[in-house]
Design a protein around this motif. Sequence first.
Motif, short mmCIF file in Angstrom:
data_model
loop_
_atom_site.label_atom_id
_atom_site.label_comp_id
_atom_site.label_asym_id
_atom_site.label_seq_id
_atom_site.Cartn_x
_atom_site.Cartn_y
_atom_site.Cartn_z
N GLU A 590 24.87 9.17 28.38
CA GLU A 590 25.76 8.65 29.42
C GLU A 590 25.23 7.33 29.98
N LEU A 591 24.67 6.53 29.12
CA LEU A 591 24.09 5.27 29.57
C LEU A 591 25.19 4.35 30.10
N PRO A 592 25.04 3.82 31.32
CA PRO A 592 26.05 2.91 31.86
C PRO A 592 26.24 1.68 30.97
N GLN A 593 27.45 1.20 30.92
CA GLN A 593 27.76 0.06 30.07
C GLN A 593 26.91 -1.16 30.41
N THR A 594 26.67 -1.37 31.72
CA THR A 594 25.86 -2.51 32.15
C THR A 594 24.47 -2.46 31.54
N VAL A 595 23.86 -1.28 31.57
CA VAL A 595 22.51 -1.12 31.01
C VAL A 595 22.54 -1.28 29.50
N SER A 596 23.57 -0.75 28.86
CA SER A 596 23.71 -0.90 27.40
C SER A 596 23.74 -2.38 27.01
N GLU A 597 24.45 -3.17 27.81
CA GLU A 597 24.54 -4.60 27.52
C GLU A 597 23.21 -5.30 27.76
N ILE A 598 22.50 -4.91 28.81
CA ILE A 598 21.19 -5.53 29.09
C ILE A 598 20.22 -5.28 27.94
N LEU A 599 20.23 -4.06 27.42
CA LEU A 599 19.29 -3.69 26.35
C LEU A 599 19.83 -3.99 24.96
N GLY A 600 21.07 -4.40 24.88
CA GLY A 600 21.66 -4.71 23.58
C GLY A 600 21.92 -3.49 22.74
N ILE A 601 22.24 -2.39 23.40
CA ILE A 601 22.54 -1.14 22.68
C ILE A 601 24.04 -1.05 22.51
N GLU A 602 24.49 -0.94 21.29
CA GLU A 602 25.93 -0.96 21.01
C GLU A 602 26.60 0.36 21.31
N SER A 603 25.84 1.42 21.38
CA SER A 603 26.40 2.73 21.70
C SER A 603 25.47 3.42 22.67
N SER A 604 26.03 4.17 23.60
CA SER A 604 25.21 4.88 24.58
C SER A 604 25.00 6.33 24.20
N SER A 605 25.39 6.70 22.99
CA SER A 605 25.23 8.09 22.56
C SER A 605 24.32 8.15 21.35
N VAL A 606 23.16 8.77 21.53
CA VAL A 606 22.17 8.85 20.46
C VAL A 606 21.66 10.28 20.35
N THR A 607 21.55 10.77 19.16
CA THR A 607 20.96 12.09 18.95
C THR A 607 19.47 11.93 18.78
N PRO A 608 18.64 12.73 19.48
CA PRO A 608 17.20 12.55 19.46
C PRO A 608 16.57 12.65 18.07
N ASP A 609 17.17 13.42 17.18
CA ASP A 609 16.51 13.61 15.89
C ASP A 609 17.05 12.68 14.81
N SER A 610 17.79 11.65 15.20
CA SER A 610 18.32 10.72 14.20
C SER A 610 17.20 9.85 13.67
N ASP A 611 17.14 9.66 12.36
CA ASP A 611 16.15 8.77 11.79
C ASP A 611 16.80 7.66 10.99
N THR A 612 18.09 7.48 11.20
CA THR A 612 18.79 6.45 10.43
C THR A 612 19.20 5.27 11.28
#
Length: 657
Positions: A590-612
């Motif tokens: 649930e990362l706020p859009q503002t923070v996503s833009e600051i960090l350059g993260i294109e999506s705010s939904s990440v699964t912890p065990d993703s390795d791709t």
Amino acid sequence: QVLYEQEGVFIHSSCGKNYDQDSLMSGVLRVIEKENEVIVDWRPLDDTLDTSNILCAGKDSSSVVEWTQSPKERCSQGTDRPSSYEAEWDMVTTVSFKKKPHSNGAHANGESKWSFLFSLSDLKSIKQNKEGVGWSYLVFCLKDDVKLPALHFHHGDSKLLIKCLEKHVLLNESPQDKRVLLVNSQSKSLSQSFENLFDETSYGLLQKLKKDPYTVTMGKFSKVTNYIFDSFRLSDTSNQRRPPAEMADFFHDAIPGLKINQQEEPGFEVITRIDLGKQPEVTRREPVSAEEWVKNMDSEGRILNVDYIKKLIFKGGLCHTLRKEAWKFLLGYFPWNSTKEERANLQKRKTDEYFRMKLQWKSVSEEQEKRNSRLRDYRSLIEKDVNRTDRTNKFYEGEDNPGLILLHDILMTYCMYDFDLGYVQGMSDLLSPVLYVMENEVDAFWCFVSYMDQMHQNFEEQMQGMKKQLVQLSNLLRLLDSGFCSYLESQDSGYLYFCFRWLLIRFKREFSFQDILRLWEVMWTELPCQNFHLLLCCAILESEKQQIMDKHYGFNEILKHINELSMKIDVEYILCKAEAISMQMMNCKELPQTVSEILGIESSSVTPDSDTGEDESGAVLSCPTSLYQSVSTPVIAANGTRDSTQQMSETQSLTPA
């Protein structure tokens, strides 16, 4: 430090035609540099100086003030004069002042011995007598048209004094009167840049808030931030504290673009709490070795796997022998996909280009420079800064050090490369480590150019880059710990202005020289996200949160505490903590859009065990989780504990404990 000293400088106290013994007061004129401020000071030679009538021009120069002491102070100090000039100066700074009415300059009792001093930053103009007519004399006119008594040079002329002053201020001949030299304050790059952090409409507030006692807590700040906090100094030395709320109002009004955590209605605040989960433990590996570097190159010298080598550098930095080559790639001087031959050709072209620019300022004659005020100003600032940049480092210590000459020449050549920006105080701090590593004038210059491309907005007149970063830092810190943010706001510290120096010169004054080399090369990988330096700020602040809140630090104590962290921060621990914070935020669904833009993260939904590096929807993140590779190195947890035996797999390093 005494920069200039001249005896036989007289004040003619009588306006009559006959100058008798009583109307000529012989004294000593000195120019002193003290705590990043240049002072002009005239004192009589008479040992029976009556200290009850010393005249001083305050830093705001709105009036002349009279030095007065209470009977108790006079008794306690006695009649003995201090044995050294430094002791005299310290005494002057501790006495109390009161306003002295005046007109047409400073007045003195005809029977008393009197003196004056003023800050060079308050100088408006200098009037000289006609050449060859009588004794050489100068009249200093301060801001608000305060005129000081004429100083007559009976034992020599005033040219040496003018030359000394020109090293610190730019003097231009007045078009109306050739005898008058005007101080060109607009050409002072440092002053111009920092004053533009505040809009002109609110500059009056800046003047009103000069020298509050709290600024003493910032006393050890570098020359970069000293300018800002020196701007708060008043001519009086009242022991009353400026109310913190008033200071907060100042920052709100004086920096309109800095809108941080504003409440729509007083007394009400809506806080959306987002659970970021527990900070994971992360590891740091050993620095990248020369063997690892060479293994990742093909026969023509191309880097085979750029992402892989960047990840290794991010996780462990570089061994020192590699820095000279690797920094050229990290800073963008060398393209990552270039061959050895292409890089050699590039260096040859860049060498020619560099020396053509260097020749431009080297070939300027003295006569030409007299007509180029900006170049004179740049040179003056550079010469002043170079002489006090990293002088404890062996590369720059001692007199006539070749490292200092290179530092000077590169900065002067940069003025030719970017004449609009020129030189602003603080830039020497950014160049120093680069030159230390490169040990080559041309390579250091082009690496510095690339670094300045990243940092340019920090030094521009309007300082939009600094404003933007402070706002972004506030957003990140509020997400990370809204309670701590609320506490800072309750102490009128929510604007985070104590982080200004961290951001301006990328922590250069907060860590040791060797730690800065490690920190910068990690940041230059641009991993694990954009604006990683802001997460480093968050990591430092979060590390100090407990002490600040447990001890109920107020406005002044927070400033003092943050200032005193300099050279006491563990760089490896902070790198681990900042990386852990980045993982927290990138794993937040649930990362706020503002923070996503600051960090350059294109999506705010990440699964912890993703390795791709993809989330469930296939959106690619700016930092793939494969960054965190299995290593057999000591684990440094977010709480600072270490376990030298624990090994962490990629999945463990991403999964909150």
